[in-house]
Design an enzyme around this catalytic site. Structure first.
Site, PDB file in Angstrom:
ATOM      1  N   CYS A  78       0.800  -1.330  -0.048  1.00  0.00           N
ATOM      2  CA  CYS A  78      -0.004   0.016  -0.074  1.00  0.00           C
ATOM      3  C   CYS A  78       0.908   1.256   0.136  1.00  0.00           C
ATOM      4  O   CYS A  78       1.607   1.457   0.863  1.00  0.00           O
ATOM      5  CB  CYS A  78      -0.921  -0.123   1.453  1.00  0.00           C
ATOM      6  SG  CYS A  78      -1.726   1.653   1.685  1.00  0.00           S
ATOM      7  N   CYS A 129       0.471   3.333   3.236  1.00  0.00           N
ATOM      8  CA  CYS A 129       1.046   2.858   4.195  1.00  0.00           C
ATOM      9  C   CYS A 129       2.589   2.994   4.228  1.00  0.00           C
ATOM     10  O   CYS A 129       3.241   2.977   5.175  1.00  0.00           O
ATOM     11  CB  CYS A 129       0.925   1.046   4.189  1.00  0.00           C
ATOM     12  SG  CYS A 129      -1.008   0.620   4.345  1.00  0.00           S
TER      13      CYS A 129
END
Length: 200
Positions: free
Chosen positions: A43, A46
Protein backbone atom coordinates in the site's frame (compact mmCIF):
# COMPACT_ATOMS: atom_id res chain seq x y z
CA UNK A 1 -12.72 -0.05 23.03
CA UNK A 2 -10.36 -1.15 25.76
CA UNK A 3 -7.43 -3.43 24.99
CA UNK A 4 -6.86 -6.61 26.98
CA UNK A 5 -3.06 -6.79 26.92
CA UNK A 6 -3.04 -10.25 28.48
CA UNK A 7 -5.06 -11.96 25.74
CA UNK A 8 -3.54 -9.76 23.02
CA UNK A 9 -0.06 -10.51 24.34
CA UNK A 10 -0.55 -14.25 23.85
CA UNK A 11 -1.06 -13.88 20.09
CA UNK A 12 1.75 -15.23 17.92
CA UNK A 13 3.51 -13.05 15.36
CA UNK A 14 6.31 -14.02 12.99
CA UNK A 15 9.66 -12.26 12.85
CA UNK A 16 10.32 -11.53 9.16
CA UNK A 17 14.08 -11.70 9.61
CA UNK A 18 14.43 -14.96 11.55
CA UNK A 19 11.10 -16.61 10.69
CA UNK A 20 10.64 -17.26 14.41
CA UNK A 21 7.16 -17.16 15.96
CA UNK A 22 6.97 -15.09 19.15
CA UNK A 23 4.20 -13.92 21.45
CA UNK A 24 3.47 -10.27 20.69
CA UNK A 25 3.58 -9.64 24.45
CA UNK A 26 7.30 -10.46 24.41
CA UNK A 27 7.84 -7.30 22.36
CA UNK A 28 6.82 -5.05 25.26
CA UNK A 29 8.17 -7.18 28.11
CA UNK A 30 11.49 -5.32 28.37
CA UNK A 31 10.71 -2.01 26.70
CA UNK A 32 7.98 0.39 25.68
CA UNK A 33 6.90 -0.26 22.07
CA UNK A 34 5.27 1.62 19.23
CA UNK A 35 3.45 -1.03 17.17
CA UNK A 36 2.55 0.25 13.72
CA UNK A 37 -0.07 -2.02 12.09
CA UNK A 38 0.02 -1.72 8.31
CA UNK A 39 -2.94 -2.39 6.06
CA UNK A 40 -0.71 -3.94 3.38
CA UNK A 41 2.99 -3.94 2.63
CA UNK A 42 2.31 -2.88 -0.97
CA UNK A 43 0.00 0.00 0.00
CA UNK A 44 1.47 3.33 -1.12
CA UNK A 45 -0.19 5.22 1.73
CA UNK A 46 1.09 2.68 4.28
CA UNK A 47 4.62 3.05 2.89
CA UNK A 48 4.43 6.83 3.24
CA UNK A 49 3.14 6.47 6.83
CA UNK A 50 5.92 3.97 7.58
CA UNK A 51 8.52 6.45 6.31
CA UNK A 52 6.90 9.19 8.41
CA UNK A 53 6.88 7.26 11.69
CA UNK A 54 10.45 6.09 10.98
CA UNK A 55 11.58 9.72 11.34
CA UNK A 56 11.09 9.19 15.08
CA UNK A 57 13.31 6.12 15.27
CA UNK A 58 16.42 7.84 16.65
CA UNK A 59 14.45 9.71 19.30
CA UNK A 60 12.53 6.56 20.23
CA UNK A 61 15.73 4.55 20.55
CA UNK A 62 17.32 7.29 22.66
CA UNK A 63 14.36 6.96 25.05
CA UNK A 64 14.40 3.15 25.16
CA UNK A 65 11.34 2.77 22.94
CA UNK A 66 11.20 0.15 20.16
CA UNK A 67 9.55 0.86 16.81
CA UNK A 68 7.94 -2.26 15.37
CA UNK A 69 5.91 -2.76 12.21
CA UNK A 70 3.27 -5.47 11.90
CA UNK A 71 1.66 -6.61 8.67
CA UNK A 72 -1.36 -8.89 8.17
CA UNK A 73 0.27 -11.21 5.64
CA UNK A 74 3.54 -12.22 4.00
CA UNK A 75 2.62 -10.78 0.60
CA UNK A 76 4.81 -7.81 -0.33
CA UNK A 77 7.07 -7.91 2.73
CA UNK A 78 10.25 -8.43 0.68
CA UNK A 79 9.59 -5.39 -1.53
CA UNK A 80 8.68 -3.40 1.57
CA UNK A 81 11.93 -4.31 3.32
CA UNK A 82 14.00 -3.81 0.16
CA UNK A 83 12.48 -0.33 -0.20
CA UNK A 84 13.58 0.56 3.35
CA UNK A 85 10.35 2.43 4.06
CA UNK A 86 10.46 1.46 7.74
CA UNK A 87 13.32 1.56 10.23
CA UNK A 88 12.03 -0.87 12.88
CA UNK A 89 11.72 -4.65 13.03
CA UNK A 90 8.86 -6.16 11.05
CA UNK A 91 6.54 -8.98 12.08
CA UNK A 92 3.59 -10.73 10.45
CA UNK A 93 0.28 -11.45 12.17
CA UNK A 94 -0.56 -14.43 9.95
CA UNK A 95 -3.90 -15.16 11.63
CA UNK A 96 -4.78 -11.45 11.78
CA UNK A 97 -5.73 -12.11 15.42
CA UNK A 98 -4.12 -8.91 16.72
CA UNK A 99 -5.97 -6.97 14.01
CA UNK A 100 -9.26 -8.50 15.22
CA UNK A 101 -8.49 -7.99 18.91
CA UNK A 102 -7.60 -4.33 18.35
CA UNK A 103 -10.76 -3.59 16.35
CA UNK A 104 -9.02 -2.92 13.01
CA UNK A 105 -11.94 -3.32 10.66
CA UNK A 106 -12.13 -5.08 7.33
CA UNK A 107 -13.71 -3.37 4.37
CA UNK A 108 -15.96 -5.21 1.96
CA UNK A 109 -16.14 -5.02 -1.81
CA UNK A 110 -18.79 -2.31 -1.59
CA UNK A 111 -17.11 0.14 0.80
CA UNK A 112 -13.41 -0.33 -0.04
CA UNK A 113 -13.54 1.66 -3.30
CA UNK A 114 -15.04 4.87 -1.85
CA UNK A 115 -12.62 4.59 1.10
CA UNK A 116 -9.62 4.14 -1.19
CA UNK A 117 -10.61 7.02 -3.46
CA UNK A 118 -11.25 9.56 -0.69
CA UNK A 119 -9.65 13.01 -0.77
CA UNK A 120 -7.27 12.33 2.14
CA UNK A 121 -6.01 9.14 0.47
CA UNK A 122 -5.42 11.01 -2.80
CA UNK A 123 -3.54 13.75 -0.96
CA UNK A 124 -1.17 11.24 0.63
CA UNK A 125 -0.67 9.23 -2.57
CA UNK A 126 0.32 12.37 -4.46
CA UNK A 127 2.70 13.29 -1.62
CA UNK A 128 4.13 9.77 -1.60
CA UNK A 129 4.61 9.80 -5.38
CA UNK A 130 6.36 13.16 -5.17
CA UNK A 131 8.70 11.64 -2.57
CA UNK A 132 9.44 8.65 -4.80
CA UNK A 133 7.28 6.23 -2.79
CA UNK A 134 5.13 3.98 -4.97
CA UNK A 135 2.89 1.03 -4.22
CA UNK A 136 1.03 -1.87 -5.81
CA UNK A 137 -2.24 -3.72 -5.41
CA UNK A 138 -0.94 -7.13 -4.35
CA UNK A 139 -2.26 -8.72 -1.18
CA UNK A 140 -5.35 -8.25 0.97
CA UNK A 141 -6.96 -4.97 -0.08
CA UNK A 142 -9.70 -5.07 2.54
CA UNK A 143 -7.78 -4.87 5.84
CA UNK A 144 -7.39 -1.64 7.81
CA UNK A 145 -4.73 -0.95 10.41
CA UNK A 146 -3.71 1.44 13.16
CA UNK A 147 -1.28 1.83 16.01
CA UNK A 148 -0.78 0.58 19.55
CA UNK A 149 1.72 2.01 22.03
CA UNK A 150 2.32 -0.16 25.09
CA UNK A 151 4.34 0.82 28.16
CA UNK A 152 7.24 -1.42 29.20
CA UNK A 153 6.13 -4.63 30.90
CA UNK A 154 2.60 -4.25 29.53
CA UNK A 155 1.88 -1.83 32.35
CA UNK A 156 -0.64 0.11 30.28
CA UNK A 157 -1.77 1.15 26.82
CA UNK A 158 -0.44 4.62 26.06
CA UNK A 159 -2.22 4.94 22.70
CA UNK A 160 -4.69 2.81 20.75
CA UNK A 161 -5.50 4.20 17.32
CA UNK A 162 -7.90 2.57 14.85
CA UNK A 163 -8.04 3.75 11.24
CA UNK A 164 -11.48 4.86 10.10
CA UNK A 165 -10.27 5.46 6.54
CA UNK A 166 -7.11 4.21 4.79
CA UNK A 167 -5.61 7.72 5.08
CA UNK A 168 -5.93 8.02 8.87
CA UNK A 169 -2.66 8.09 10.73
CA UNK A 170 -1.31 9.21 14.08
CA UNK A 171 0.69 12.44 13.92
CA UNK A 172 4.31 12.33 15.01
CA UNK A 173 3.40 14.88 17.68
CA UNK A 174 0.68 12.61 19.10
CA UNK A 175 3.12 9.69 19.24
CA UNK A 176 5.75 11.66 21.15
CA UNK A 177 3.06 13.14 23.40
CA UNK A 178 1.72 9.66 24.26
CA UNK A 179 5.26 8.59 25.13
CA UNK A 180 6.06 11.77 27.03
CA UNK A 181 9.19 12.45 24.96
CA UNK A 182 10.32 15.23 22.66
CA UNK A 183 11.57 14.71 19.12
CA UNK A 184 13.44 16.89 16.67
CA UNK A 185 11.70 15.87 13.48
CA UNK A 186 9.64 17.64 10.88
CA UNK A 187 6.46 15.90 9.78
CA UNK A 188 6.03 15.60 6.03
CA UNK A 189 3.50 18.07 4.76
CA UNK A 190 0.46 16.46 3.26
CA UNK A 191 -0.08 18.19 -0.09
CA UNK A 192 -2.99 20.51 -0.56
CA UNK A 193 -5.05 19.75 -3.62
CA UNK A 194 -8.51 20.31 -4.91
CA UNK A 195 -10.79 17.68 -6.38
CA UNK A 196 -10.07 18.59 -10.00
CA UNK A 197 -6.30 18.34 -10.08
CA UNK A 198 -5.54 15.73 -7.43
CA UNK A 199 -5.96 12.26 -8.81
CA UNK A 200 -4.35 9.04 -7.86
Amino acid sequence: MSVNLTSLGANQVKNTTSGEMVEIGSLWREQTVVLFFLRRFGCQVCRWMAAEVSKLENDLKANGVALIGIGPEETGVKDFKDGVFFKGDIYIDEKKQCYKDLGFKRYNAMNVIPAAMGKKVREITSKASAGGIHGNFSGDLLQSGGMLIVAKGGEKVLLHFVQKTPADNVSLEDITKALGISANVQAGEKPQCNEEVCTR
